[in-house]
Write a protein that holds these residues in place. Sequence first.
Motif, mmCIF file in Angstrom:
data_model
loop_
_atom_site.group_PDB
_atom_site.id
_atom_site.type_symbol
_atom_site.label_atom_id
_atom_site.label_comp_id
_atom_site.label_asym_id
_atom_site.label_seq_id
_atom_site.Cartn_x
_atom_site.Cartn_y
_atom_site.Cartn_z
ATOM 1 N N GLU A 92 0.805 -1.221 0.000
ATOM 2 C CA GLU A 92 0.000 0.000 0.000
ATOM 3 C C GLU A 92 0.841 1.276 0.000
ATOM 4 O OE1 GLU A 92 -3.858 -1.778 2.469
ATOM 5 O OE2 GLU A 92 -2.327 -0.590 3.499
ATOM 6 N N LEU A 93 2.159 1.147 -0.023
ATOM 7 C CA LEU A 93 3.009 2.335 0.063
ATOM 8 C C LEU A 93 2.877 3.249 -1.147
ATOM 9 C CD1 LEU A 93 6.307 0.938 1.642
ATOM 10 C CD2 LEU A 93 4.615 2.412 2.709
ATOM 11 N N ASP A 94 2.622 2.684 -2.316
ATOM 12 C CA ASP A 94 2.559 3.486 -3.538
ATOM 13 C C ASP A 94 1.152 3.948 -3.879
ATOM 14 O OD1 ASP A 94 5.304 3.336 -4.005
ATOM 15 O OD2 ASP A 94 5.114 1.386 -4.989
ATOM 16 N N THR A 95 0.159 3.619 -3.056
ATOM 17 C CA THR A 95 -1.199 4.106 -3.292
ATOM 18 C C THR A 95 -1.302 5.567 -2.858
ATOM 19 O OG1 THR A 95 -1.935 3.400 -1.092
ATOM 20 C CG2 THR A 95 -2.131 1.794 -2.900
ATOM 21 N N GLU A 96 -2.361 6.245 -3.266
ATOM 22 C CA GLU A 96 -2.514 7.659 -2.936
ATOM 23 C C GLU A 96 -2.635 7.856 -1.431
ATOM 24 O OE1 GLU A 96 -2.561 11.617 -3.168
ATOM 25 O OE2 GLU A 96 -2.106 10.200 -4.787
ATOM 26 N N TYR A 97 -3.462 7.049 -0.773
ATOM 27 C CA TYR A 97 -3.588 7.205 0.671
ATOM 28 C C TYR A 97 -2.318 6.755 1.388
ATOM 29 C CZ TYR A 97 -4.703 2.182 0.866
ATOM 30 O OH TYR A 97 -4.664 0.812 0.761
ATOM 31 N N GLY A 98 -1.585 5.803 0.768
ATOM 32 C CA GLY A 98 -0.319 5.380 1.337
ATOM 33 C C GLY A 98 0.690 6.518 1.338
ATOM 34 N N LYS A 99 0.714 7.293 0.247
ATOM 35 C CA LYS A 99 1.625 8.441 0.165
ATOM 36 C C LYS A 99 1.258 9.501 1.203
ATOM 37 C CE LYS A 99 2.600 7.805 -4.755
ATOM 38 N NZ LYS A 99 2.435 8.361 -6.110
ATOM 39 N N ARG A 100 -0.048 9.691 1.430
ATOM 40 C CA ARG A 100 -0.462 10.673 2.438
ATOM 41 C C ARG A 100 -0.046 10.230 3.835
ATOM 42 N NH1 ARG A 100 -6.608 12.069 0.274
ATOM 43 N NH2 ARG A 100 -5.969 12.986 -1.715
ATOM 44 N N VAL A 101 -0.244 8.938 4.105
ATOM 45 C CA VAL A 101 0.170 8.417 5.406
ATOM 46 C C VAL A 101 1.678 8.564 5.574
ATOM 47 C CG1 VAL A 101 0.370 6.320 6.807
ATOM 48 C CG2 VAL A 101 -1.763 6.813 5.611
ATOM 49 N N MET A 102 2.436 8.256 4.521
ATOM 50 C CA MET A 102 3.888 8.371 4.597
ATOM 51 C C MET A 102 4.309 9.821 4.793
ATOM 52 S SD MET A 102 5.242 5.540 4.736
ATOM 53 C CE MET A 102 6.773 6.414 4.889
ATOM 54 N N GLY A 103 3.592 10.749 4.170
ATOM 55 C CA GLY A 103 3.900 12.164 4.357
ATOM 56 C C GLY A 103 3.747 12.585 5.809
ATOM 57 N N VAL A 104 2.669 12.124 6.435
ATOM 58 C CA VAL A 104 2.449 12.431 7.845
ATOM 59 C C VAL A 104 3.540 11.800 8.712
ATOM 60 C CG1 VAL A 104 0.886 12.087 9.796
ATOM 61 C CG2 VAL A 104 -0.035 12.720 7.563
ATOM 62 N N LEU A 105 3.867 10.541 8.422
ATOM 63 C CA LEU A 105 4.891 9.846 9.210
ATOM 64 C C LEU A 105 6.263 10.512 9.065
ATOM 65 C CD1 LEU A 105 3.916 6.133 8.497
ATOM 66 C CD2 LEU A 105 3.597 7.383 10.627
ATOM 67 N N LEU A 106 6.588 10.940 7.846
ATOM 68 C CA LEU A 106 7.880 11.596 7.626
ATOM 69 C C LEU A 106 7.975 12.898 8.406
ATOM 70 C CD1 LEU A 106 8.491 11.007 3.808
ATOM 71 C CD2 LEU A 106 9.858 10.141 5.692
ATOM 72 N N PHE A 107 6.885 13.673 8.410
ATOM 73 C CA PHE A 107 6.929 14.923 9.175
ATOM 74 C C PHE A 107 7.041 14.634 10.662
ATOM 75 C CE2 PHE A 107 5.298 18.552 11.451
ATOM 76 C CZ PHE A 107 5.969 19.592 10.833
ATOM 77 N N GLN A 108 6.353 13.588 11.127
ATOM 78 C CA GLN A 108 6.475 13.220 12.540
ATOM 79 C C GLN A 108 7.912 12.870 12.887
ATOM 80 O OE1 GLN A 108 3.691 10.059 13.256
ATOM 81 N NE2 GLN A 108 1.904 11.393 13.216
ATOM 82 N N ASP A 109 8.589 12.141 11.988
ATOM 83 C CA ASP A 109 9.991 11.795 12.243
ATOM 84 C C ASP A 109 10.860 13.045 12.324
ATOM 85 O OD1 ASP A 109 9.329 9.156 12.283
ATOM 86 O OD2 ASP A 109 9.912 8.758 10.215
ATOM 87 N N LEU A 110 10.584 14.022 11.447
ATOM 88 C CA LEU A 110 11.326 15.280 11.495
ATOM 89 C C LEU A 110 10.985 16.066 12.754
ATOM 90 C CD1 LEU A 110 11.021 16.462 7.772
ATOM 91 C CD2 LEU A 110 13.019 15.475 8.879
ATOM 92 N N ALA A 111 9.715 16.010 13.166
ATOM 93 C CA ALA A 111 9.277 16.770 14.342
ATOM 94 C C ALA A 111 9.850 16.210 15.631
ATOM 95 C CB ALA A 111 7.751 16.777 14.410
ATOM 96 N N VAL A 112 10.278 14.955 15.618
ATOM 97 C CA VAL A 112 10.858 14.358 16.825
ATOM 98 C C VAL A 112 12.092 15.134 17.270
ATOM 99 C CG1 VAL A 112 12.111 12.339 17.681
ATOM 100 C CG2 VAL A 112 9.944 12.038 16.503
ATOM 101 N N VAL A 113 12.887 15.608 16.317
ATOM 102 C CA VAL A 113 14.135 16.311 16.655
ATOM 103 C C VAL A 113 13.861 17.582 17.469
ATOM 104 C CG1 VAL A 113 16.206 17.406 15.746
ATOM 105 C CG2 VAL A 113 15.312 15.335 14.669
ATOM 106 N N PRO A 114 13.030 18.517 16.969
ATOM 107 C CA PRO A 114 12.754 19.701 17.805
ATOM 108 C C PRO A 114 12.017 19.373 19.099
ATOM 109 C CG PRO A 114 11.376 19.706 15.831
ATOM 110 C CD PRO A 114 12.396 18.643 15.640
ATOM 111 N N LEU A 115 11.172 18.330 19.088
ATOM 112 C CA LEU A 115 10.458 17.968 20.312
ATOM 113 C C LEU A 115 11.415 17.458 21.384
ATOM 114 C CD1 LEU A 115 7.185 16.281 19.007
ATOM 115 C CD2 LEU A 115 7.376 18.406 20.313
ATOM 116 N N LEU A 116 12.394 16.641 20.970
ATOM 117 C CA LEU A 116 13.378 16.129 21.925
ATOM 118 C C LEU A 116 14.233 17.253 22.515
ATOM 119 C CD1 LEU A 116 14.613 12.834 20.217
ATOM 120 C CD2 LEU A 116 13.177 13.068 22.234
#
Length: 233
Positions: A145-169
């Motif tokens: 499901e990674l290459d589906t449209e909703y999969g890309k949206r989910v991955m976009g959210v997850l990627l931003f969360q991974d980036l947001a971990v740095v300033p949160l820490l």
Amino acid sequence: MTSLELTLFFLLAAVLGVVIFRSFKLPPMLGYLAVGAVIGPHMLGMVQRSERIQHLAEFGVVFLMFVIGLEFSLPKLRTMKRHVFGLGLLQVLATMLLSTLIILGIRWIMPELWRLSWQGAVALSGVLAMSSTAIVVKLMAERLELDTEYGKRVMGVLLFQDLAVVPLLVLIPALAANDDDLGMELLFALLKAVALITLLLTGGQHVMKPWLFTVARRKSSELFMLNILLITL
């Protein structure tokens, strides 16, 4: 148990857990979680909390995140910037704001039972805004499901969360400062977060690529593997 025996025991438990769960057509990740809960200190007690367990767990998280990171690159991040910095930013900010308001509302309604400060509410809301990239990506990859449209949206959210971990820490320890020093601590935390993200997104690319090419030219698989382990850890 010695470190070797402990590692072999964990591997055996993980293999058995995955075999059992896959036989019922369930995701392997559930097998890992179930086995960890069963052999942990709160059920069978076959493994107790110790410094060795803590170090082994940290190694596991590092290697798991490294494997996930191999699937992404800066060009891919740029192509998904609408999902990452649009939908992802909206999800994190909305979840943190809503969670903070709910937590402070509970404290206002039941002050005798809930005495969490606003700093604690912000820190807890940051935790609630995060998802497990490792679990979600693994499940979506198994379902193709990674290459589906909703999969890309989910991955976009997850990627931003991974980036947001740095300033949160960086932000969370600053929230523990005294009220008089809180402003300076937050400003210093913001500067550190910007520097870390800049280093990760730019400096890492410029430094790691030439170095990896240099190692690869030696045409030694052992050297390349040792180098990857060194960089990862």
